[in-house]
Design a protein around this motif. Structure first.
Motif, PDB file in Angstrom:
ATOM      1  N   VAL A   1       7.567   1.295  -9.339  1.00 36.73           N
ATOM      2  CA  VAL A   1       6.595   0.323  -9.857  1.00 36.73           C
ATOM      3  C   VAL A   1       5.328   1.043 -10.320  1.00 36.73           C
ATOM      4  O   VAL A   1       4.775   0.739 -11.388  1.00 36.73           O
ATOM      5  N   VAL A   2       4.856   2.003  -9.530  1.00 33.45           N
ATOM      6  CA  VAL A   2       3.656   2.764  -9.899  1.00 33.45           C
ATOM      7  C   VAL A   2       3.873   3.486 -11.229  1.00 33.45           C
ATOM      8  O   VAL A   2       2.999   3.469 -12.111  1.00 33.45           O
TER       9      VAL A   2
ATOM     10  N   MET B   1       0.833  -1.209   0.000  1.00 29.35           N
ATOM     11  CA  MET B   1       0.000   0.000   0.000  1.00 29.35           C
ATOM     12  C   MET B   1       0.863   1.252   0.000  1.00 29.35           C
ATOM     13  O   MET B   1       1.911   1.296   0.627  1.00 29.35           O
ATOM     14  N   LEU B   2       0.374   2.243  -0.733  1.00 28.08           N
ATOM     15  CA  LEU B   2       1.087   3.512  -0.781  1.00 28.08           C
ATOM     16  C   LEU B   2       0.741   4.350   0.447  1.00 28.08           C
ATOM     17  O   LEU B   2      -0.392   4.321   0.946  1.00 28.08           O
ATOM     18  N   THR B   3       1.716   5.097   0.922  1.00 27.24           N
ATOM     19  CA  THR B   3       1.477   5.991   2.044  1.00 27.24           C
ATOM     20  C   THR B   3       0.736   7.239   1.568  1.00 27.24           C
ATOM     21  O   THR B   3       0.603   7.483   0.360  1.00 27.24           O
ATOM     22  N   GLU B   4       0.273   8.044   2.522  1.00 31.16           N
ATOM     23  CA  GLU B   4      -0.423   9.284   2.175  1.00 31.16           C
ATOM     24  C   GLU B   4       0.491  10.216   1.383  1.00 31.16           C
ATOM     25  O   GLU B   4       0.059  10.883   0.444  1.00 31.16           O
ATOM     26  N   TYR B   5       1.755  10.247   1.739  1.00 25.02           N
ATOM     27  CA  TYR B   5       2.739  11.078   1.049  1.00 25.02           C
ATOM     28  C   TYR B   5       2.885  10.651  -0.410  1.00 25.02           C
ATOM     29  O   TYR B   5       2.928  11.483  -1.321  1.00 25.02           O
ATOM     30  N   GLU B   6       2.944   9.327  -0.625  1.00 24.73           N
ATOM     31  CA  GLU B   6       3.098   8.797  -1.979  1.00 24.73           C
ATOM     32  C   GLU B   6       1.829   8.988  -2.801  1.00 24.73           C
ATOM     33  O   GLU B   6       1.890   9.297  -3.993  1.00 24.73           O
TER      34      GLU B   6
END
Length: 229
Positions: free
Chosen positions: A202-203, A1-6
């Protein structure tokens, strides 16, 4: 999962790339039409200027934008004094930077599609009394759709990956100008943040591949429909 920052960097990248493409598209169609359909003095110069971002280092493009469109730039200073509008250190400046870098890809795809349109169809419509504008809207533009779709998506993908021009022109400000490439750069410079950089990598790859697949699929669909019509 991506963080809020990402996630913030991801959504900002999508926003900037979308705005850049939407505002570039009318100009891209107009420039492609001029290059494909008109002969005029300075055509080679215009063609060269449009495609210059393909060969210039992105940092050079960012610097040129900084001295022209920055708050103290030749044009940017006037915009700020008269309208209170500034591209500097904002997502609008990032959108301008990525639009300049991705514009040649859009124009090239649309121009190739326009050059493939049979001029006899346009001439036949004119002999039946259709105006030039009506011919363009009802005949030329629909036949250009595959090229427009390809150019739009390629420009969008290129805008998502822009780094040099953006960081030079509007810096690397989280929540304001920090797109995916800039966020990756910050993670790479931060000790112990390799996993975050890898996730964003990756994203970026997934988005780029989806854009290319979408471009190919939409182009095929548009050509089939035009062929059926």
């Amino acid at each position: 999962m991506l963080t809020e920052y990402e996630l913030e960097a991801l959504f900002l990248s999508l926003k900037i790339a979308s705005v850049a493409v939407i505002f570039s598209l009318p100009l891209g169609i107009g420039c492609a039409w001029l290059l494909a359909r008109r002969q005029f003095w300075g055509k080679s110069l215009l063609d060269g200027l449009i495609h210059l971002p393909l060969v210039l280092p992105p940092v050079v493009i960012g610097y040129l934008l900084l001295i022209t469109m920055g708050r103290q730039g030749t044009i940017g200073k006037w915009l700020y004094e008269w309208f209170g509008f500034s591209f500097s250190f904002s997502w609008r400046g990032a959108a301008l930077a990525v639009a300049v870098v991705s514009f040649p890809l859009m124009v090239r795809s649309i121009r190739l599609a326009l050059e493939g349109v049979d001029k006899k169809l346009e001439q036949a419509a004119r002999t039946l009394g259709a105006s030039s504008m009506r011919v363009f809207i009802t005949i030329t533009l629909p036949l250009m759709i595959p090229g427009i779709l390809t150019g739009t998506i390629l420009a969008f993908a290129r805008a998502l990956g822009e780094f040099g021009a953006t960081i030079t022109f509007v810096s690397n400000i989280p929540g304001q100008t920090q797109t995916i490439p800039l966020a990756m750069y910050s993670f790479i410079e931060t000790p112990g943040a390799e996993s975050e950089a890898a996730r964003l990598c990756v994203v970026a790859i997934v988005i780029a591949l989806l854009s290319l697949f979408a471009s190919e699929w939409l182009t095929r669909v548009a050509r089939k429909r035009l062929g059926a019509a």
